[in-house]
Design a protein around this motif. Structure first.
Motif, short mmCIF file in Angstrom:
data_model
loop_
_atom_site.label_atom_id
_atom_site.label_comp_id
_atom_site.label_asym_id
_atom_site.label_seq_id
_atom_site.Cartn_x
_atom_site.Cartn_y
_atom_site.Cartn_z
N PRO A 134 28.73 11.56 14.04
CA PRO A 134 28.70 12.85 14.73
C PRO A 134 29.17 12.70 16.17
CG PRO A 134 26.65 12.49 13.54
CD PRO A 134 27.41 11.20 13.49
N LEU A 160 22.48 15.26 17.65
CA LEU A 160 21.71 16.17 16.80
C LEU A 160 20.37 16.38 17.48
CD1 LEU A 160 22.48 14.46 13.38
CD2 LEU A 160 23.63 16.42 14.40
N ARG A 210 20.43 15.84 8.54
CA ARG A 210 21.37 14.71 8.53
C ARG A 210 20.81 13.54 7.72
NH1 ARG A 210 26.60 13.30 8.88
NH2 ARG A 210 26.78 11.19 9.68
#
Length: 99
Positions: free
Chosen positions: A19, A23, A32
């Motif tokens: 990513p 997050l 995730r």
């Protein structure tokens, strides 16, 4: 174990999938991790060893042919941050890495 406001950071260095933005929050982290659990059911991750990573408790794994480190930051007995490093440029000297 995860704090409500946990933040998951990943560093792929633009060279491997990761990513690009942190997050933030328990829901984002769990979404995730649930996706990763489905992936690992088909392509298991392999624990190489437990380690101290930048002063934090963590572990070294192999994801297919890619070494990865994961460090956990705790506060008040909860994980408040997860730091995943997948960037091969930063991991070529990781002790315990298989040849």
């Amino acid at each position: 174990m995860l704090a409500e406001d946990v933040v998951v950071y990943a560093d792929g260095g633009g060279r491997v999938p990761a990513p690009t933005q942190p997050l933030v929050g328990l829901d984002a982290a769990m979404e995730r991790f649930a996706g990763l659990a489905r992936l690992f059911a088909v392509h298991p991750s392999r624990l190489i060893r437990y380690a101290t990573i930048n002063g934090l408790p963590g572990f070294v794994t192999m994801e297919d042919d890619l070494v990865q480190t994961t460090a956990l930051q705790f506060e008040h007995e909860r994980i408040v941050a997860v730091y995943v490093t997948r960037n091969p440029d930063k991991l070529h000297n990781v002790p315990g890495r298989p040849n």
